[in-house]
Design an enzyme around this catalytic site. Structure first.
Site, PDB file in Angstrom:
ATOM      1  CD  GLU A   1      35.083  48.012  38.741  1.00 54.94           C
ATOM      2  OE1 GLU A   1      35.290  48.148  37.861  1.00 54.94           O
ATOM      3  OE2 GLU A   1      34.795  47.152  39.078  1.00 54.94           O
TER       4      GLU A   1
ATOM      5  CB  CYS B   1      33.926  43.693  41.244  1.00 54.26           C
ATOM      6  SG  CYS B   1      33.307  41.902  42.173  1.00 54.26           S
TER       7      CYS B   1
ATOM      8  CD  GLU C   1      29.405  41.282  40.271  1.00 50.34           C
ATOM      9  OE1 GLU C   1      30.001  42.327  40.553  1.00 50.34           O
ATOM     10  OE2 GLU C   1      30.404  40.207  40.742  1.00 50.34           O
TER      11      GLU C   1
ATOM     12  CE  LYS D   1      35.937  34.406  26.788  1.00 42.63           C
ATOM     13  NZ  LYS D   1      37.724  34.518  28.476  1.00 42.63           N
TER      14      LYS D   1
HETATM   15  P1  NAI Z   1      36.160  42.084  30.355  1.00 41.20           P
HETATM   16  O1  NAI Z   1      34.936  42.398  30.904  1.00 41.20           O
HETATM   17  O2  NAI Z   1      36.144  42.711  29.519  1.00 41.20           O
HETATM   18  O3  NAI Z   1      36.447  40.126  30.290  1.00 41.20           O
HETATM   19  C1  NAI Z   1      35.742  39.450  31.511  1.00 41.20           C
HETATM   20  C2  NAI Z   1      35.413  38.929  30.834  1.00 41.20           C
HETATM   21  O4  NAI Z   1      34.813  38.867  29.534  1.00 41.20           O
HETATM   22  C3  NAI Z   1      37.002  37.941  30.190  1.00 41.20           C
HETATM   23  O5  NAI Z   1      36.491  36.436  30.614  1.00 41.20           O
HETATM   24  C4  NAI Z   1      37.186  38.493  28.461  1.00 41.20           C
HETATM   25  O6  NAI Z   1      37.281  37.446  27.685  1.00 41.20           O
HETATM   26  C5  NAI Z   1      35.394  38.267  28.585  1.00 41.20           C
HETATM   27  N1  NAI Z   1      34.618  39.271  27.402  1.00 41.20           N
HETATM   28  C6  NAI Z   1      35.364  39.865  26.583  1.00 41.20           C
HETATM   29  N2  NAI Z   1      34.344  40.867  25.848  1.00 41.20           N
HETATM   30  C7  NAI Z   1      33.219  39.738  25.128  1.00 41.20           C
HETATM   31  C8  NAI Z   1      32.805  39.921  24.742  1.00 41.20           C
HETATM   32  N3  NAI Z   1      31.797  40.867  24.025  1.00 41.20           N
HETATM   33  N4  NAI Z   1      31.796  39.598  24.874  1.00 41.20           N
HETATM   34  C9  NAI Z   1      31.764  38.016  25.917  1.00 41.20           C
HETATM   35  N5  NAI Z   1      32.357  37.977  26.721  1.00 41.20           N
HETATM   36  C10 NAI Z   1      34.092  39.183  26.526  1.00 41.20           C
HETATM   37  O7  NAI Z   1      37.093  42.787  31.722  1.00 41.20           O
HETATM   38  P2  NAI Z   1      38.547  43.653  31.428  1.00 41.20           P
HETATM   39  O8  NAI Z   1      38.905  44.212  29.690  1.00 41.20           O
HETATM   40  O9  NAI Z   1      39.316  42.688  31.758  1.00 41.20           O
HETATM   41  O10 NAI Z   1      38.898  44.465  32.337  1.00 41.20           O
HETATM   42  C11 NAI Z   1      38.063  45.987  32.158  1.00 41.20           C
HETATM   43  C12 NAI Z   1      37.899  46.073  33.712  1.00 41.20           C
HETATM   44  O11 NAI Z   1      36.869  45.322  33.806  1.00 41.20           O
HETATM   45  C13 NAI Z   1      38.557  46.255  34.865  1.00 41.20           C
HETATM   46  O12 NAI Z   1      39.414  47.234  34.951  1.00 41.20           O
HETATM   47  C14 NAI Z   1      37.737  46.498  35.729  1.00 41.20           C
HETATM   48  O13 NAI Z   1      37.112  48.249  36.244  1.00 41.20           O
HETATM   49  C15 NAI Z   1      36.344  45.663  35.128  1.00 41.20           C
HETATM   50  N6  NAI Z   1      36.898  44.689  35.598  1.00 41.20           N
HETATM   51  C16 NAI Z   1      35.519  43.592  36.637  1.00 41.20           C
HETATM   52  C17 NAI Z   1      35.344  42.915  37.090  1.00 41.20           C
HETATM   53  C18 NAI Z   1      34.436  42.572  38.520  1.00 41.20           C
HETATM   54  O14 NAI Z   1      34.493  41.404  38.959  1.00 41.20           O
HETATM   55  N7  NAI Z   1      32.921  43.388  38.222  1.00 41.20           N
HETATM   56  C19 NAI Z   1      36.347  41.432  37.070  1.00 41.20           C
HETATM   57  C20 NAI Z   1      37.543  42.279  36.002  1.00 41.20           C
HETATM   58  C21 NAI Z   1      37.327  43.220  35.547  1.00 41.20           C
END
Ligand code: NAI
Ligand code: MG
Length: 491
Positions: free
Chosen positions: A402, A305, A271, A197
């Site tokens: 972050e 990240c 990650e 996804k």
């Molecule tokens: P997120 O962690 O909510 O989204 C990442 C993925 O997880 C998306 O595909 C989302 O649809 C999915 N997701 C959301 N809730 C879920 C759940 N309960 N169970 C399974 N999958 C779920 O990240 P978001 O809200 O887009 O960004 C928030 C913060 O996260 C950013 O400000 C940043 O600090 C951090 N982030 C870190 C990343 C990394 O590469 N480590 C990448 C993106 C965001």
């Protein structure tokens, strides 16, 4: 708001000097108005008939509608993956699996231009980044793991590497196609099947990858790509027939996933976020280091990240580094991500823009010295000027948390012991950078910094042969290299 002070003739020279626009053409790309779910080798409508829009964050235009997969759709995708695993993929000799993975790699290369333009339109990153980094690296991940498919016995001699079954993979919006490649390529090489996804703001290149997978002739159901938001992700994580969960994203969702799989037989790799220290010693090559700082935090809008979001400069060179850094920031071109001259593209979404703006406010209120480049921002779309905070204290929120935006927090240090202590004093441990002329200093630091990846005299360099992953709240498990096979095998 910019509080730019002109500091002598060099800045004037740069600010008066402009490139003509050089936009990449988008005439050659094909986008459907509406995308269904890629399940069992076919495009299927979502059972709830719900769709949501994905936008171009640089223009706020709607690009397409994509299906919102509900529990029934997730179940159909997992069943398809399970059946493909039992009937075809697990039984197929590694050398045959490898041929399919090579084919996908070649097809990504063939469609590289289209993929880069769509990546830039859907996510806001500069075309230079998607063209030169995301898409070539995505292809090279498939090439690299294709090579392992028939050599797993050599990777783990005297063991019996066996696949796990169905891998549920959930990826973020900062490197959409590349993260899909990081997840899918090793899973397939090891004989697993996949339900993937993409993030809700950047689904399009994953859907293009589904087209490639369909064209490659990969047996139906081996890779299923479904779209939706957090609820869809949670349904994948909680599905009883998923054997392995691989997640990249926020630490908060990482925690939810870890709780959800606790007490089940599911394997998991996470990650998560980072707050990397980029450490500049007095004996470093300063111009290269300044370029490394800029590359580490401003390119890709800080949506990385492993972004070098904390800068540590040794006192003797602090003034020089900051002056050169401000000069360089002034030359960064912020704007149309499709323009080949653009250095800093659009922030991925309105929500993320809000997150970054809040942190900038928190930084200002906390008393840190604030500096932004003086560039003009486009009228439409989500943009932030490259930002610096000087004289920040270790406990400040902009140092500890972050931000995921082009915001750099700068601290100075005197001794190696002091910088190690400060660099390690955060909840994250994904990456770090060290800039020095002395090899001994590099080795001294790499042993003591609690970070999964440490770059020396460079930053943000990636290669499929090299493992990547974190310590502490940055998660666990490694992707890339031989290590990246381990999460998809039982030995
Ligand atoms: P997120 O962690 O909510 O989204 C990442 C993925 O997880 C998306 O595909 C989302 O649809 C999915 N997701 C959301 N809730 C879920 C759940 N309960 N169970 C399974 N999958 C779920 O990240 P978001 O809200 O887009 O960004 C928030 C913060 O996260 C950013 O400000 C940043 O600090 C951090 N982030 C870190 C990343 C990394 O590469 N480590 C990448 C993106 C965001
Ligand atoms: Mg989008």
């Amino acid at each position: 708001m910019a509080t730019q002070k002109k500091e002598g003739p060099r800045l004037d020279f740069f600010s008066d000097w402009k490139y003509s626009p050089a936009p990449e053409s988008k005439e050659h790309i094909r986008l459907n108005k509406k995308y269904d779910l890629f399940i069992n080798g076919k495009w299927q409508k979502p059972t709830g008939s719900k769709y949501f829009a994905t936008h171009n964050p640089a223009t706020e235009e709607k690009l397409a509608e994509v299906a919102d997969a509900g529990e029934k759709d997730v179940d159909a995708a997992v069943q398809a993956a399970r059946s493909a695993y039992e009937k075809t993929w697990r039984k197929m000799p590694g050398r045959e699996r490898g041929k399919y993975i090579y084919r996908i790699a070649r097809m990504i290369q063939e469609r590289a231009r289209e993929l880069s333009v769509i990546e830039t339109m859907d996510g806001g990153k500069s075309i230079r980044e998607s063209r030169d980094i995301d898409v070539p690296l995505a292809a090279s991940h498939f090439f690299y793991y294709a090579g392992w498919a028939d050599k797993l016995d050599y990777a783990f001699p005297n063991r019996k590497p066996t696949p796990l079954g169905v891998a549920g993979q959930i990826i973020p919006w900062n490197f959409p196609l590349l993260m899909a490649a990081w997840k899918i390529a090793p899973a397939l090489a090891c004989g697993n099947t996949v339900v993937l996804k993409p993030a809700e703001t950047t689904p399009l290149t994953a859907l293009k990858l589904a087209e490639i997978i369909q064209d490659s002739g990969l047996p139906d159901g081996v890779v299923n790509i479904i779209t939706g938001a957090g609820k869809t992700g949670a349904a994948i994580v909680n599905h009883p027939h998923v054997n392995k969960v691989a997640f990249t994203g926020s630490t908060d969702v990482g925690r939810i996933i870890q709780k959800a799989v606790a007490g089940t037989a599911k394997r998991v790799t996470l990650e998560l976020g980072g707050k990397a220290a980029n450490i500049i010693f007095e004996d470093a090559a300063i111009d290269q280091a300044v370029e490394g700082i800029v590359n580490g935090i401003y390119f890709n809008q800080g949506h990385v990240c492993c972004a070098g979001s904390r800068l540590f400069v040794q006192e003797g060179v602090a003034d020089l580094v900051i002056r050169k850094l401000k000069d360089r920031m002034e030359t960064l071109i912020v704007g149309d991500p499709l323009d080949k001259n653009t250095d800093v593209g659009a922030i991925n979404s309105k929500q993320q823009l809000q997150v970054i703006t809040n942190y900038i406010q928190i930084g200002k209120e906390g008393g840190a010295e604030f500096y932004q480049s003086s560039c003009e921002l486009p009228k439409k779309g989500y943009f932030v000027r490259p930002t610096l905070f000087l004289n920040v204290s270790q406990s400040h929120r902009i140092v500890q948390e972050e931000i995921f935006g082009p915001v750099l927090a700068v601290q100075t240090f005197r001794t190696i012991e002091e910088v190690i202590e400060k660099a390690n004093n955060i909840p994250y441990g994904l990456s770090a950078g060290v800039w020095t002329d002395k090899g001994s200093k590099i080795f001294n630091l790499t042993g003591k910094l609690r970070a999964g990846v440490i770059w020396a005299n460079t930053y943000n360099k990636f290669d499929p042969t090299s493992p990547f992953g974190g310590y502490k709240e940055s998660g666990f498990g490694r992707e890339g290299g031989v290590h990246g096979l381990l999460p998809y095998l039982s030995l």
